[in-house]
Design a protein around this motif. Structure first.
Motif, PDB file in Angstrom:
ATOM      1  N   GLU A  55       0.069  25.085  -5.695  1.00  0.00           N
ATOM      2  CA  GLU A  55      -0.887  24.692  -6.730  1.00  0.00           C
ATOM      3  C   GLU A  55      -2.267  25.146  -6.301  1.00  0.00           C
ATOM      4  OE1 GLU A  55      -0.555  20.609  -8.431  1.00  0.00           O
ATOM      5  OE2 GLU A  55      -2.606  20.465  -7.675  1.00  0.00           O
ATOM      6  N   PRO A  88      -0.263  10.926   3.408  1.00  0.00           N
ATOM      7  CA  PRO A  88      -0.724  11.709   2.251  1.00  0.00           C
ATOM      8  C   PRO A  88       0.107  12.957   1.959  1.00  0.00           C
ATOM      9  CG  PRO A  88      -2.582  11.067   3.599  1.00  0.00           C
ATOM     10  CD  PRO A  88      -1.346  10.673   4.361  1.00  0.00           C
ATOM     11  N   PRO A 102      -6.000   8.818   3.925  1.00  0.00           N
ATOM     12  CA  PRO A 102      -5.527   8.767   2.537  1.00  0.00           C
ATOM     13  C   PRO A 102      -6.646   8.353   1.582  1.00  0.00           C
ATOM     14  CG  PRO A 102      -4.042   7.564   3.999  1.00  0.00           C
ATOM     15  CD  PRO A 102      -5.254   7.901   4.796  1.00  0.00           C
ATOM     16  N   HIS A 118       6.948   1.843 -11.577  1.00  0.00           N
ATOM     17  CA  HIS A 118       6.549   2.037 -12.967  1.00  0.00           C
ATOM     18  C   HIS A 118       7.791   2.012 -13.839  1.00  0.00           C
ATOM     19  CE1 HIS A 118       2.374   3.460 -12.133  1.00  0.00           C
ATOM     20  NE2 HIS A 118       2.923   3.800 -10.985  1.00  0.00           N
ATOM     21  N   GLY A 168      -6.747  -3.108   2.902  1.00  0.00           N
ATOM     22  CA  GLY A 168      -6.295  -1.725   3.118  1.00  0.00           C
ATOM     23  C   GLY A 168      -7.085  -0.695   2.344  1.00  0.00           C
ATOM     24  N   GLU A 222       0.818  -1.202   0.000  1.00  0.00           N
ATOM     25  CA  GLU A 222       0.000   0.000   0.000  1.00  0.00           C
ATOM     26  C   GLU A 222       0.860   1.264   0.000  1.00  0.00           C
ATOM     27  OE1 GLU A 222      -3.292   0.005   2.713  1.00  0.00           O
ATOM     28  OE2 GLU A 222      -3.434   2.201   2.614  1.00  0.00           O
ATOM     29  N   ARG A 269      -7.816   6.446  -1.620  1.00  0.00           N
ATOM     30  CA  ARG A 269      -7.350   5.361  -2.491  1.00  0.00           C
ATOM     31  C   ARG A 269      -8.229   5.362  -3.747  1.00  0.00           C
ATOM     32  NH1 ARG A 269      -2.939   2.592  -1.635  1.00  0.00           N
ATOM     33  NH2 ARG A 269      -3.855   0.526  -1.786  1.00  0.00           N
ATOM     34  N   ARG A 323      -6.283  24.965  -7.389  1.00  0.00           N
ATOM     35  CA  ARG A 323      -7.187  24.221  -8.276  1.00  0.00           C
ATOM     36  C   ARG A 323      -8.521  24.927  -8.324  1.00  0.00           C
ATOM     37  NH1 ARG A 323      -5.630  19.894  -3.990  1.00  0.00           N
ATOM     38  NH2 ARG A 323      -3.622  19.206  -4.783  1.00  0.00           N
ATOM     39  N   GLY A 373       3.926  12.398  -8.162  1.00  0.00           N
ATOM     40  CA  GLY A 373       2.627  11.828  -7.821  1.00  0.00           C
ATOM     41  C   GLY A 373       2.587  10.353  -8.143  1.00  0.00           C
ATOM     42  N   GLN A 374       1.433   9.751  -7.903  1.00  0.00           N
ATOM     43  CA  GLN A 374       1.280   8.328  -8.173  1.00  0.00           C
ATOM     44  C   GLN A 374       0.106   8.093  -9.114  1.00  0.00           C
ATOM     45  OE1 GLN A 374       1.212   6.381  -4.245  1.00  0.00           O
ATOM     46  NE2 GLN A 374       3.305   5.755  -4.675  1.00  0.00           N
ATOM     47  N   ALA A 375       0.030   6.890  -9.646  1.00  0.00           N
ATOM     48  CA  ALA A 375      -1.060   6.517 -10.548  1.00  0.00           C
ATOM     49  C   ALA A 375      -2.210   5.947  -9.719  1.00  0.00           C
ATOM     50  CB  ALA A 375      -0.565   5.486 -11.557  1.00  0.00           C
ATOM     51  N   PRO A 376      -3.442   6.025 -10.232  1.00  0.00           N
ATOM     52  CA  PRO A 376      -4.539   5.359  -9.532  1.00  0.00           C
ATOM     53  C   PRO A 376      -4.394   3.845  -9.647  1.00  0.00           C
ATOM     54  CG  PRO A 376      -5.298   6.184 -11.637  1.00  0.00           C
ATOM     55  CD  PRO A 376      -3.882   6.660 -11.477  1.00  0.00           C
ATOM     56  N   LEU A 377      -5.144   3.129  -8.844  1.00  0.00           N
ATOM     57  CA  LEU A 377      -5.065   1.673  -8.855  1.00  0.00           C
ATOM     58  C   LEU A 377      -6.086   1.147  -9.854  1.00  0.00           C
ATOM     59  CD1 LEU A 377      -5.007   1.686  -5.027  1.00  0.00           C
ATOM     60  CD2 LEU A 377      -3.075   1.010  -6.437  1.00  0.00           C
ATOM     61  N   GLN A 421       4.583   2.181  -5.245  1.00  0.00           N
ATOM     62  CA  GLN A 421       4.343   1.819  -6.643  1.00  0.00           C
ATOM     63  C   GLN A 421       5.650   1.782  -7.418  1.00  0.00           C
ATOM     64  OE1 GLN A 421       1.541   4.503  -8.527  1.00  0.00           O
ATOM     65  NE2 GLN A 421      -0.159   3.813  -7.242  1.00  0.00           N
ATOM     66  N   THR A 454     -13.249  19.105  -6.760  1.00  0.00           N
ATOM     67  CA  THR A 454     -12.606  18.181  -5.838  1.00  0.00           C
ATOM     68  C   THR A 454     -12.491  16.804  -6.486  1.00  0.00           C
ATOM     69  OG1 THR A 454     -13.617  19.410  -4.043  1.00  0.00           O
ATOM     70  CG2 THR A 454     -12.732  17.245  -3.501  1.00  0.00           C
ATOM     71  N   GLY A 482      -7.873  13.735   6.867  1.00  0.00           N
ATOM     72  CA  GLY A 482      -6.513  13.222   6.757  1.00  0.00           C
ATOM     73  C   GLY A 482      -6.399  11.774   6.300  1.00  0.00           C
ATOM     74  N   ARG A 486      -4.174  14.473  -7.630  1.00  0.00           N
ATOM     75  CA  ARG A 486      -3.526  15.635  -7.033  1.00  0.00           C
ATOM     76  C   ARG A 486      -3.931  15.829  -5.582  1.00  0.00           C
ATOM     77  NH1 ARG A 486      -0.863  19.005 -10.202  1.00  0.00           N
ATOM     78  NH2 ARG A 486      -0.610  18.314 -12.351  1.00  0.00           N
ATOM     79  N   LEU A 487      -5.157  15.450  -5.262  1.00  0.00           N
ATOM     80  CA  LEU A 487      -5.610  15.537  -3.869  1.00  0.00           C
ATOM     81  C   LEU A 487      -5.458  14.154  -3.243  1.00  0.00           C
ATOM     82  CD1 LEU A 487      -6.966  17.143  -1.609  1.00  0.00           C
ATOM     83  CD2 LEU A 487      -9.169  16.555  -2.599  1.00  0.00           C
ATOM     84  N   ARG A 488      -4.683  14.088  -2.161  1.00  0.00           N
ATOM     85  CA  ARG A 488      -4.314  12.763  -1.654  1.00  0.00           C
ATOM     86  C   ARG A 488      -5.016  12.355  -0.375  1.00  0.00           C
ATOM     87  NH1 ARG A 488       2.222  13.310  -2.437  1.00  0.00           N
ATOM     88  NH2 ARG A 488       2.112  14.259  -4.492  1.00  0.00           N
ATOM     89  N   ALA A 489      -5.715  13.303   0.281  1.00  0.00           N
ATOM     90  CA  ALA A 489      -6.329  12.950   1.569  1.00  0.00           C
ATOM     91  C   ALA A 489      -7.724  13.536   1.668  1.00  0.00           C
ATOM     92  CB  ALA A 489      -5.468  13.456   2.716  1.00  0.00           C
ATOM     93  N   GLN A 507       5.853  12.197  -0.062  1.00  0.00           N
ATOM     94  CA  GLN A 507       6.133  11.219  -1.113  1.00  0.00           C
ATOM     95  C   GLN A 507       7.637  11.147  -1.354  1.00  0.00           C
ATOM     96  OE1 GLN A 507       3.941  11.265  -4.796  1.00  0.00           O
ATOM     97  NE2 GLN A 507       5.528  10.163  -5.891  1.00  0.00           N
ATOM     98  N   GLU A 534      -2.452  21.282   2.517  1.00  0.00           N
ATOM     99  CA  GLU A 534      -3.256  20.670   1.465  1.00  0.00           C
ATOM    100  C   GLU A 534      -4.727  20.751   1.822  1.00  0.00           C
ATOM    101  OE1 GLU A 534      -2.907  17.672  -1.750  1.00  0.00           O
ATOM    102  OE2 GLU A 534      -3.141  16.349  -0.038  1.00  0.00           O
ATOM    103  N   SER A 572       7.981   4.870  -6.188  1.00  0.00           N
ATOM    104  CA  SER A 572       7.518   5.963  -5.344  1.00  0.00           C
ATOM    105  C   SER A 572       6.791   5.382  -4.143  1.00  0.00           C
ATOM    106  CB  SER A 572       6.594   6.900  -6.122  1.00  0.00           C
ATOM    107  OG  SER A 572       5.446   6.218  -6.569  1.00  0.00           O
TER     108      SER A 572
END
Lengths: 227, 152
Positions: free
Chosen positions: A181, A88, B49, A47, B129, A42, B51, A183, B90-94, A45, B32, B47, B40-43, A91, A122, A83
């Motif tokens: 940033e 949250p 996370p 890539h 998780g 969890e 997913r 939005r 950043g990360q990719a979605p699952l 990742q 949002t 707070g 871009r929005l992680r939480a 990273q 954030e 990564s």
């Protein structure tokens, strides 16, 4: 504003005795695609990407010249990154890259980026944070991911801006980057402030492009700033 | 009044779903939502996370979700994710293989209707998780294991 090298040349060949520039043809049936995308556990990742190009150029081509011996496979880009988002607002990311491009790059693996990203603020419509380590430089529109074929709009990026001979100067640097940033319903607005950071000037390509010859001595990087 | 309509009438409508424990609120703003699916929005506000689960780019429901709810083409989101992933920002979605799998993942362990395509053992380990999970489904796939969140 700089003139693209091939635009300048194209005007110079528009003479009665030479053909117009447009028959120049570059074939690039490259293979590219995300080679792997995995979530190991969890928040962690991995890539990767791999592109293999095949260049076949016709005559009357002022940028690459004419292909000899049936074209070239001398263009390969391989990258792997990992990564981890432990929370949250944090990273960690690292990427290794191997790039083979004619005489400019021979495929030695290099550390492309290795950074820690921390978001101090954030909310749903705002993010303020800092990146520390080897970070990608905010330069042009495509510098962030310029070696990843499926993120750039063309076979090669315009060499007047994304000059591959001095790529190590422009691609990433070692230091601190602050970013904000916003939005909105109209889109995202990002502001990045870079510095202090040190440029990467280790290779002979940097020396050749700065002095046009290899000189005795070493280049030394001083503190730089940018926005 | 709407409740009296035959369910079939809504079968092709795509809705946003979250894990029942996710603090998504009564409704979610479109900005949002695009920040969440743009990775871009992680939480969530408390707070937790977020997913993010998506179907493959060429899946009909993913195409409908992108166009109808997010107002963009799937390739635009794919490019945005690639640019985050390959710049280390950043990360990719699952990605899940099917809608049934998406429902199982978003529902979490309590999802009794977990019809899993692929290995159930692997699935169970990953589902463990999924607090804070968000995804999307066509309305006919909705059951009590996931919460539908309207988009404003």
């Amino acid at each position: 504003m700089k003139v693209l090298p091939w635009c300048r040349s194209s005007r110079s060949v528009r003479t009665p005795q030479s053909l117009p520039w447009w028959p120049a043809l570059i074939l690039w049936p490259g293979l590219c695609g995300p080679a792997l995308a995995l979530e190991i556990f969890e928040g962690f990742q991995m890539h990767g990407f791999l592109s293999q190009g095949y260049f076949l150029t016709s005559n009357h081509n002022n940028l690459f010249g004419e292909s000899t011996r049936g074209g070239s496979l001398g263009f390969t880009e391989i990258g792997v990154n990992a990564s981890w988002v432990p929370r949250p607002d944090v990273q960690l990311a690292i990427q290794g890259l191997s790039r083979r491009a004619g005489g400019a790059a021979e495929g030695e693996p290099e550390l492309d980026f290795a950074l820690l990203d921390y978001a101090a603020v954030e909310t749903a419509d705002r993010r303020l944070g800092v990146r520390v380590g080897r970070v990608r430089l905010p330069f042009g529109l495509y510098n962030d991911t310029r070696d990843v074929a499926f993120t750039r709009p063309s076979i090669l990026l315009p060499q007047s801006i994304y000059f591959d001979r001095v790529r190590e100067l422009a691609i990433s640097g070692d230091g601190i980057l602050f970013y904000g940033e916003e939005r909105g319903s109209w889109g995202n607005f990002t502001l990045e402030f870079l510095g202090p950071y040190f440029q990467r000037i280790g290779s002979e390509n940097s020396e050749l492009s700065l002095f046009n010859s290899e000189l005795p001595g070493d280049l030394e990087s001083r503190v730089s700033w940018g926005a | 009044m709407l409740c009296g309509w035959p369910a079939r009438a809504y079968s092709d409508e795509v809705v946003v779903v979250v894990n029942p424990a996710a603090p998504a609120g009564e409704a979610i703003a479109r900005n949002t939502l695009s920040a969440i699916f743009g990775m871009r929005l992680r939480a969530w506000e408390d707070g937790t996370p977020i997913r993010v689960y998506v179907l493959p780019d060429n899946h009909a429901v993913h195409v409908m979700f992108c166009k109808q709810i997010l107002g963009a083409f799937p390739h635009q989101y794919r490019t945005a994710w690639d640019r985050l992933v390959y710049s280390g920002t950043g990360q990719a979605p699952l990605e899940v293989a099917s809608e049934q799998e998406m429902r199982a993942r978003v529902a979490g362990i309590r999802g009794e209707a977990a019809v899993v395509v692929g290995s159930e053992e692997e699935m169970r380990a990953k589902v463990a998780g999924t607090a804070g999970a968000i995804g999307y489904l066509t309305r006919k796939m909705i059951d009590e294991s996931v919460t539908v969140v309207p988009v404003e």
